[in-house]
Design a protein around this motif. Sequence first.
Motif, PDB file in Angstrom:
ATOM      1  N   UNK A 183       2.141 -13.264   4.000  1.00 28.08           N
ATOM      2  CA  UNK A 183       1.190 -12.903   2.949  1.00 28.08           C
ATOM      3  C   UNK A 183      -0.229 -13.163   3.463  1.00 28.08           C
ATOM      4  N   UNK A 184      -0.866 -12.121   3.961  1.00 29.51           N
ATOM      5  CA  UNK A 184      -2.206 -12.253   4.539  1.00 29.51           C
ATOM      6  C   UNK A 184      -3.281 -12.087   3.476  1.00 29.51           C
ATOM      7  N   UNK A 185      -4.405 -12.729   3.688  1.00 31.40           N
ATOM      8  CA  UNK A 185      -5.520 -12.671   2.752  1.00 31.40           C
ATOM      9  C   UNK A 185      -6.327 -11.392   2.953  1.00 31.40           C
ATOM     10  N   UNK A 186      -7.191 -11.038   1.993  1.00 32.86           N
ATOM     11  CA  UNK A 186      -8.031  -9.854   2.151  1.00 32.86           C
ATOM     12  C   UNK A 186      -8.822  -9.911   3.457  1.00 32.86           C
ATOM     13  N   UNK A 187      -8.933  -8.752   4.092  1.00 33.45           N
ATOM     14  CA  UNK A 187      -9.566  -8.689   5.400  1.00 33.45           C
ATOM     15  C   UNK A 187      -8.554  -8.636   6.518  1.00 33.45           C
ATOM     16  N   UNK A 188      -7.414  -9.292   6.290  1.00 35.50           N
ATOM     17  CA  UNK A 188      -6.324  -9.268   7.267  1.00 35.50           C
ATOM     18  C   UNK A 188      -5.127  -8.487   6.751  1.00 35.50           C
ATOM     19  N   UNK A 189      -4.948  -8.513   5.428  1.00 34.59           N
ATOM     20  CA  UNK A 189      -3.786  -7.865   4.846  1.00 34.59           C
ATOM     21  C   UNK A 189      -4.005  -6.398   4.545  1.00 34.59           C
ATOM     22  N   UNK A 190      -2.963  -5.755   4.051  1.00 33.71           N
ATOM     23  CA  UNK A 190      -3.021  -4.362   3.634  1.00 33.71           C
ATOM     24  C   UNK A 190      -3.771  -4.245   2.301  1.00 33.71           C
ATOM     25  N   UNK A 191      -4.230  -3.054   1.941  1.00 37.62           N
ATOM     26  CA  UNK A 191      -4.936  -2.900   0.656  1.00 37.62           C
ATOM     27  C   UNK A 191      -4.122  -3.342  -0.548  1.00 37.62           C
ATOM     28  N   UNK A 192      -2.804  -3.157  -0.488  1.00 38.46           N
ATOM     29  CA  UNK A 192      -1.925  -3.568  -1.587  1.00 38.46           C
ATOM     30  C   UNK A 192      -0.972  -4.669  -1.123  1.00 38.46           C
ATOM     31  N   UNK A 193      -1.492  -5.576  -0.293  1.00 46.79           N
ATOM     32  CA  UNK A 193      -0.687  -6.694   0.239  1.00 46.79           C
ATOM     33  C   UNK A 193      -0.103  -7.526  -0.897  1.00 46.79           C
ATOM     34  N   UNK A 194       1.152  -7.912  -0.763  1.00 42.81           N
ATOM     35  CA  UNK A 194       1.784  -8.718  -1.805  1.00 42.81           C
ATOM     36  C   UNK A 194       2.909  -9.560  -1.258  1.00 42.81           C
ATOM     37  N   UNK A 195       3.478 -10.343  -2.151  1.00 46.06           N
ATOM     38  CA  UNK A 195       4.547 -11.274  -1.823  1.00 46.06           C
ATOM     39  C   UNK A 195       5.411 -11.436  -3.066  1.00 46.06           C
ATOM     40  N   UNK A 196       6.663 -11.838  -2.897  1.00 47.10           N
ATOM     41  CA  UNK A 196       7.522 -12.057  -4.057  1.00 47.10           C
ATOM     42  C   UNK A 196       7.122 -13.329  -4.794  1.00 47.10           C
ATOM     43  N   UNK A 197       7.452 -13.379  -6.090  1.00 46.29           N
ATOM     44  CA  UNK A 197       7.247 -14.572  -6.899  1.00 46.29           C
ATOM     45  C   UNK A 197       8.557 -15.031  -7.503  1.00 46.29           C
ATOM     46  N   UNK A 198       8.518 -16.113  -8.263  1.00 42.39           N
ATOM     47  CA  UNK A 198       9.727 -16.625  -8.906  1.00 42.39           C
ATOM     48  C   UNK A 198      10.334 -15.542  -9.793  1.00 42.39           C
ATOM     49  N   UNK A 199      11.627 -15.315  -9.641  1.00 44.09           N
ATOM     50  CA  UNK A 199      12.313 -14.272 -10.391  1.00 44.09           C
ATOM     51  C   UNK A 199      12.515 -12.986  -9.616  1.00 44.09           C
ATOM     52  N   UNK A 200      11.957 -12.898  -8.412  1.00 44.76           N
ATOM     53  CA  UNK A 200      12.094 -11.682  -7.600  1.00 44.76           C
ATOM     54  C   UNK A 200      13.227 -11.759  -6.584  1.00 44.76           C
ATOM     55  N   UNK A 201      13.973 -12.844  -6.551  1.00 48.27           N
ATOM     56  CA  UNK A 201      15.064 -12.973  -5.576  1.00 48.27           C
ATOM     57  C   UNK A 201      16.048 -11.813  -5.709  1.00 48.27           C
TER      58      UNK A 201
ATOM     59  N   UNK B  17       4.281  -3.885  -4.215  1.00 47.39           N
ATOM     60  CA  UNK B  17       3.227  -4.222  -3.260  1.00 47.39           C
ATOM     61  C   UNK B  17       3.718  -3.813  -1.885  1.00 47.39           C
ATOM     62  N   UNK B  18       2.853  -3.977  -0.890  1.00 45.60           N
ATOM     63  CA  UNK B  18       3.200  -3.626   0.487  1.00 45.60           C
ATOM     64  C   UNK B  18       3.023  -4.820   1.405  1.00 45.60           C
ATOM     65  N   UNK B  19       3.744  -4.798   2.509  1.00 42.52           N
ATOM     66  CA  UNK B  19       3.563  -5.805   3.540  1.00 42.52           C
ATOM     67  C   UNK B  19       4.120  -5.259   4.849  1.00 42.52           C
ATOM     68  N   UNK B  20       3.672  -5.832   5.940  1.00 42.76           N
ATOM     69  CA  UNK B  20       4.133  -5.410   7.261  1.00 42.76           C
ATOM     70  C   UNK B  20       5.217  -6.362   7.747  1.00 42.76           C
ATOM     71  N   UNK B  21       6.363  -5.824   8.116  1.00 40.14           N
ATOM     72  CA  UNK B  21       7.444  -6.646   8.660  1.00 40.14           C
ATOM     73  C   UNK B  21       6.997  -7.180  10.017  1.00 40.14           C
ATOM     74  N   UNK B  22       6.973  -8.504  10.146  1.00 36.53           N
ATOM     75  CA  UNK B  22       6.450  -9.101  11.382  1.00 36.53           C
ATOM     76  C   UNK B  22       7.543  -9.599  12.322  1.00 36.53           C
ATOM     77  N   UNK B  23       8.781  -9.708  11.871  1.00 33.58           N
ATOM     78  CA  UNK B  23       9.839 -10.177  12.753  1.00 33.58           C
ATOM     79  C   UNK B  23      11.185 -10.187  12.062  1.00 33.58           C
ATOM     80  N   UNK B  24      12.192 -10.599  12.818  1.00 29.97           N
ATOM     81  CA  UNK B  24      13.528 -10.652  12.264  1.00 29.97           C
ATOM     82  C   UNK B  24      14.498 -11.328  13.215  1.00 29.97           C
ATOM     83  N   UNK B  25      15.654 -11.720  12.673  1.00 27.99           N
ATOM     84  CA  UNK B  25      16.757 -12.235  13.478  1.00 27.99           C
ATOM     85  C   UNK B  25      18.044 -11.643  12.926  1.00 27.99           C
TER      86      UNK B  25
END
Length: 220
Positions: free
Chosen positions: A144-162, A128-136
Amino acid sequence: VLIAPRWVVTAAHAAPMEGMNAEVQINGQAHRVERVFVHPGYRRMPDALGQAALASGNPGPIHAFLAASDDIALIQLATPVSDVAPVRLYRGHDEAGRIATLVGKGATGNGLTGLAPGAPHRGELRRAENAVTGGNDRYLWYRFDSPGSGLPLEGVIGSGDSGGPLLIRDPQGWQLIGLGSWITAVPEHALEAGYYGQVVHNVRISRYAGWIDSVMDGER
């Protein structure tokens, strides 16, 4: 994530423990783990902290603990990988604002209802894709933005993706900028994953590139 023929980088909390008779699957082939190098700044979260958060429904102390830990480890393989090209480490400091690709085989679901009940932690490889919004110093994050705000293939990690990769691509190919580590949940789903509005914190590879180099150079 394979970063050299005999080296894999991952989140420390997802790495095999030192002394385990462990293997790593790469392109469907098993490779025996020879050594595990955990960053000296990594701290394993006490069970009591997690239990207190579950009892109170307040994940704040967990987030503070994780934010102060260096969640990265290197795995040295017994034999080199010859059929997969290692990914390059990103060494710049301009990750914020970049569109990144995340990859994993973890649990799936959707942003309205979170992770699907019983979703396997080792399913099909997805991205999936996402926009890096910050860092330290330690982490990069995206929301993880909802449709309308996110990218066409917006995504987030789930359990097991660490420990899975966060990547950017340039004309020379893929570069590794982060590793999936932990999530800041939204209040109404304080201890659950996969909902719109959550923020994912990724180990910032540019911060740890020097440590990675020193460990690998020391074992040559």
